[in-house]
Design an enzyme around this catalytic site. Structure first.
Site, mmCIF file in Angstrom:
data_model
loop_
_atom_site.group_PDB
_atom_site.id
_atom_site.type_symbol
_atom_site.label_atom_id
_atom_site.label_comp_id
_atom_site.label_asym_id
_atom_site.label_seq_id
_atom_site.Cartn_x
_atom_site.Cartn_y
_atom_site.Cartn_z
ATOM 1 N N SER A 77 -16.805 43.206 60.648
ATOM 2 C CA SER A 77 -16.663 44.633 60.936
ATOM 3 C C SER A 77 -15.218 44.997 61.270
ATOM 4 O O SER A 77 -14.809 46.140 61.063
ATOM 5 C CB SER A 77 -17.613 45.078 62.047
ATOM 6 O OG SER A 77 -17.408 44.341 63.224
ATOM 7 N N ASP A 95 -10.854 39.160 63.109
ATOM 8 C CA ASP A 95 -11.753 38.110 63.585
ATOM 9 C C ASP A 95 -13.149 38.124 62.976
ATOM 10 O O ASP A 95 -13.745 37.080 62.784
ATOM 11 C CB ASP A 95 -11.836 38.115 65.113
ATOM 12 C CG ASP A 95 -12.433 39.382 65.710
ATOM 13 O OD1 ASP A 95 -12.717 40.346 64.977
ATOM 14 O OD2 ASP A 95 -12.597 39.407 66.950
ATOM 15 N N SER A 132 -8.992 42.181 66.665
ATOM 16 C CA SER A 132 -10.112 41.433 67.235
ATOM 17 C C SER A 132 -11.063 42.378 67.941
ATOM 18 O O SER A 132 -10.663 43.432 68.427
ATOM 19 C CB SER A 132 -9.598 40.386 68.227
ATOM 20 O OG SER A 132 -10.673 39.730 68.865
ATOM 21 N N HIS A 133 -12.301 41.958 68.042
ATOM 22 C CA HIS A 133 -13.292 42.712 68.799
ATOM 23 C C HIS A 133 -13.034 42.619 70.296
ATOM 24 O O HIS A 133 -13.582 43.401 71.064
ATOM 25 C CB HIS A 133 -14.694 42.198 68.486
ATOM 26 C CG HIS A 133 -15.219 42.676 67.185
ATOM 27 N ND1 HIS A 133 -14.723 42.243 65.976
ATOM 28 C CD2 HIS A 133 -16.188 43.568 66.896
ATOM 29 C CE1 HIS A 133 -15.371 42.844 65.001
ATOM 30 N NE2 HIS A 133 -16.270 43.649 65.526
ATOM 31 N N SER A 134 -12.228 41.674 70.695
ATOM 32 C CA SER A 134 -11.943 41.444 72.107
ATOM 33 C C SER A 134 -10.451 41.594 72.376
ATOM 34 O O SER A 134 -9.629 40.934 71.736
ATOM 35 C CB SER A 134 -12.387 40.025 72.499
ATOM 36 O OG SER A 134 -11.834 39.642 73.734
#
Length: 132
Positions: free
Chosen positions: A70, A67, A8-10
């Site tokens: 990218s 997610d 995930s980006h987070s």
């Protein structure tokens, strides 16, 4: 057993998704996360993804959930860096992150094969491309 990597980006989203998936599993499977950047910002960290994939047991396979696009691109790049034998044991699920992780944890912990876990995640997904 099949193991799971959540990208995930987070970091918080990855951590929360892992927590939920851990609650649903029926047996001991390894669920790892690669969330955010090394500096604690939003984004993906190819080195972290690689580290997780290299250190996870892939004998029965690893299902990867990502997610955003990218994150998928980062995963695909990293997968190419791995030995071919390991690449064959790692598959990206075409499913929503949270729902896919929960379904994957349940299916993998029931002793399903990599292809069975992947098929279940992609078929049972509520947000399946065939539903629209």
């Amino acid at each position: 057993m099949v193991n799971i990597l959540i990208i995930s980006h987070s970091f918080k989203i990855a951590e929360g998704t892992k927590e939920l998936a851990e609650e649903m599993k029926q047996a001991d499977i390894d669920i790892q996360i690669a969330g955010g950047t090394s500096g604690g910002k939003l984004g993906t960290d190819a080195d972290l993804i690689r580290q997780k994939l290299e250190n996870m047991d892939s004998e029965d396979g690893i299902v990867v959930l990502a997610d955003l696009g990218s994150a998928v691109m980062s995963f695909n790049m990293v997968k190419e860096w791995l030995p071919e034998a390991k690449q064959k044991k790692i598959k990206l699920a075409d499913a929503p992150l949270v729902e896919g992780a929960v379904l994957g944890a349940v299916e993998a912990s029931l002793g399903k094969t990599l292809d069975e876990v992947l098929a279940a995640i992609e078929k049972k997904s509520i947000i399946n491309k065939n539903n629209f």
